[in-house]
Design an enzyme around this catalytic site. Structure first.
Site, PDB file in Angstrom:
ATOM      1  N   LEU A  87       0.791  -1.237   0.000  1.00  0.00           N
ATOM      2  CA  LEU A  87       0.000   0.000   0.000  1.00  0.00           C
ATOM      3  C   LEU A  87       0.823   1.288   0.000  1.00  0.00           C
ATOM      4  O   LEU A  87       0.301   2.354  -0.307  1.00  0.00           O
ATOM      5  CB  LEU A  87      -0.970  -0.003   1.190  1.00  0.00           C
ATOM      6  CG  LEU A  87      -2.052  -1.092   1.128  1.00  0.00           C
ATOM      7  CD1 LEU A  87      -2.987  -0.992   2.320  1.00  0.00           C
ATOM      8  CD2 LEU A  87      -2.844  -1.008  -0.171  1.00  0.00           C
ATOM      9  N   ASN A 104       3.444  -3.970 -10.314  1.00  0.00           N
ATOM     10  CA  ASN A 104       2.377  -3.890  -9.317  1.00  0.00           C
ATOM     11  C   ASN A 104       1.145  -4.588  -9.864  1.00  0.00           C
ATOM     12  O   ASN A 104       0.896  -4.553 -11.067  1.00  0.00           O
ATOM     13  CB  ASN A 104       2.048  -2.411  -9.035  1.00  0.00           C
ATOM     14  CG  ASN A 104       0.922  -2.252  -8.032  1.00  0.00           C
ATOM     15  OD1 ASN A 104       0.910  -2.889  -6.974  1.00  0.00           O
ATOM     16  ND2 ASN A 104      -0.054  -1.423  -8.353  1.00  0.00           N
ATOM     17  N   HIS A 106      -2.976  -4.547  -9.686  1.00  0.00           N
ATOM     18  CA  HIS A 106      -4.095  -3.694  -9.270  1.00  0.00           C
ATOM     19  C   HIS A 106      -5.404  -4.397  -9.619  1.00  0.00           C
ATOM     20  O   HIS A 106      -5.546  -4.929 -10.720  1.00  0.00           O
ATOM     21  CB  HIS A 106      -4.006  -2.328  -9.972  1.00  0.00           C
ATOM     22  CG  HIS A 106      -5.090  -1.404  -9.538  1.00  0.00           C
ATOM     23  ND1 HIS A 106      -5.046  -0.720  -8.348  1.00  0.00           N
ATOM     24  CD2 HIS A 106      -6.277  -1.100 -10.111  1.00  0.00           C
ATOM     25  CE1 HIS A 106      -6.160  -0.021  -8.204  1.00  0.00           C
ATOM     26  NE2 HIS A 106      -6.925  -0.228  -9.262  1.00  0.00           N
ATOM     27  N   ASP A 147      -0.419   4.027 -10.205  1.00  0.00           N
ATOM     28  CA  ASP A 147      -1.090   3.146 -11.185  1.00  0.00           C
ATOM     29  C   ASP A 147      -1.014   3.706 -12.608  1.00  0.00           C
ATOM     30  O   ASP A 147      -1.933   3.494 -13.407  1.00  0.00           O
ATOM     31  CB  ASP A 147      -2.578   2.909 -10.803  1.00  0.00           C
ATOM     32  CG  ASP A 147      -2.743   2.284  -9.433  1.00  0.00           C
ATOM     33  OD1 ASP A 147      -1.865   1.517  -9.014  1.00  0.00           O
ATOM     34  OD2 ASP A 147      -3.766   2.564  -8.773  1.00  0.00           O
ATOM     35  N   GLU A 176      -6.163 -12.557 -10.322  1.00  0.00           N
ATOM     36  CA  GLU A 176      -4.875 -11.984  -9.901  1.00  0.00           C
ATOM     37  C   GLU A 176      -3.855 -13.081  -9.637  1.00  0.00           C
ATOM     38  O   GLU A 176      -2.686 -12.965  -9.989  1.00  0.00           O
ATOM     39  CB  GLU A 176      -5.050 -11.150  -8.630  1.00  0.00           C
ATOM     40  CG  GLU A 176      -5.815  -9.868  -8.824  1.00  0.00           C
ATOM     41  CD  GLU A 176      -5.859  -9.046  -7.548  1.00  0.00           C
ATOM     42  OE1 GLU A 176      -4.839  -8.885  -6.891  1.00  0.00           O
ATOM     43  OE2 GLU A 176      -6.964  -8.549  -7.202  1.00  0.00           O
TER      44      GLU A 176
HETATM   45  C1  GRF Z   1      -5.152  -7.365  -4.210  1.00  0.00           C
HETATM   46  O1  GRF Z   1      -6.439  -7.179  -4.734  1.00  0.00           O
HETATM   47  C2  GRF Z   1      -4.158  -6.523  -4.971  1.00  0.00           C
HETATM   48  O2  GRF Z   1      -4.451  -6.397  -6.315  1.00  0.00           O
HETATM   49  C3  GRF Z   1      -4.315  -5.202  -4.292  1.00  0.00           C
HETATM   50  O3  GRF Z   1      -4.511  -5.504  -2.929  1.00  0.00           O
HETATM   51  C4  GRF Z   1      -5.046  -6.818  -2.797  1.00  0.00           C
HETATM   52  C5  GRF Z   1      -4.074  -7.562  -1.934  1.00  0.00           C
HETATM   53  O4  GRF Z   1      -4.336  -8.892  -1.812  1.00  0.00           O
HETATM   54  N1  GRF Z   1      -3.254  -4.304  -4.646  1.00  0.00           N
HETATM   55  P1  GRF Z   1      -3.314  -9.873  -1.111  1.00  0.00           P
HETATM   56  O5  GRF Z   1      -2.627  -9.146   0.041  1.00  0.00           O
HETATM   57  O6  GRF Z   1      -2.345 -10.359  -2.149  1.00  0.00           O
HETATM   58  O7  GRF Z   1      -4.191 -10.982  -0.594  1.00  0.00           O
END
Ligand code: GRF
Length: 202
Positions: A87, A104, A106, A147, A176
């Site tokens: 973050l 990164n 997103h 981003d 993801e």
């Molecule tokens: C994910 O949705 C990622 O894309 C975003 O924050 C979330 C984190 O998920 N940036 P995790 O910590 O990998 O479970």
């Protein structure tokens, strides 16, 4: 061996996806270290359970020096820095030293539902509020903006009529977990060419 660092702030399910992809030999790389800007992140436990060195760079302690501290830890040590639910915003020298070597993930289709303040569940909440019918996930290079770096790969996820922010988040996360290892694999095989905002896959 291609070496990566994974930066996290929370649950670390994307970190887990990378760990699993290494274990099942989809990825031929090594996680040199996991760095967390939050000492209570669940992802720290995932790293320790897998004997991966962990550095806690608490943003409350390091403040503006956070990026430099991370650069000190990783300089000359890794080929790629992966922000997986990290973050804090990286600034300064690390962006030059690791130009096109920081990625990164997103949880939306950039350039929509991204930028300052758009992270975590807020992204999915906004997608639903705006009535978008398609969302998804994006992996992009990190530059000075939030981003705004070149997009490497994206996956779309349909928004269902009865979706809540949580159900949408869950389906996007599934994508993801496939997308991030795929991009790491492509980069580790030297197959990603970037020219300004355009990315070509060899
Ligand atoms: C994910 O949705 C990622 O894309 C975003 O924050 C979330 C984190 O998920 N940036 P995790 O910590 O990998 O479970």
């Amino acid at each position: 061996m291609f070496k990566i660092a994974v930066l996290i702030s929370g649950n670390g399910t994307n970190l887990q996806g990378i760990i699993d992809s290494i274990k099942n030999k989809y990825l031929n790389c090594k996680i040199y270290s996991v760095i967390s800007d939050n000492k209570d992140a669940l992802g720290i436990k995932r790293a320790k359970f897998n004997n991966i060195p962990v550095f806690i760079v608490d943003k409350k302690i390091y403040g503006k020096e956070l990026s430099n501290r991370i650069l000190n830890i990783l300089d000359e040590k890794v080929d790629l820095i992966v922000l997986a639910g990290f973050l804090s915003i990286l600034k300064g020298d690390i962006l030059n030293k690791f130009k096109n070597k920081i990625i990164n993930i997103h949880p939306s289709l950039i350039p929509y539902f991204c930028g300052e303040g758009m992270y975590g569940i807020k992204v999915h909440e906004k997608v639903l509020k705006e009535g978008a019918q398609i969302s998804g996930a994006t992996v992009h290079f990190v530059d000075k903006g939030i981003d705004t770096g070149a997009i490497i790969l994206q996956r779309a996820v349909a928004v269902n009529k009865n979706d809540t922010k949580e159900t949408l988040q869950r389906r996007v996360l599934i994508e993801e977990h496939k997308l991030l290892p795929k991009v790491i694999k492509l980069i580790s095989e030297n197959r990603v060419i970037v020219k300004e905002k355009s990315v070509f896959i060899k």
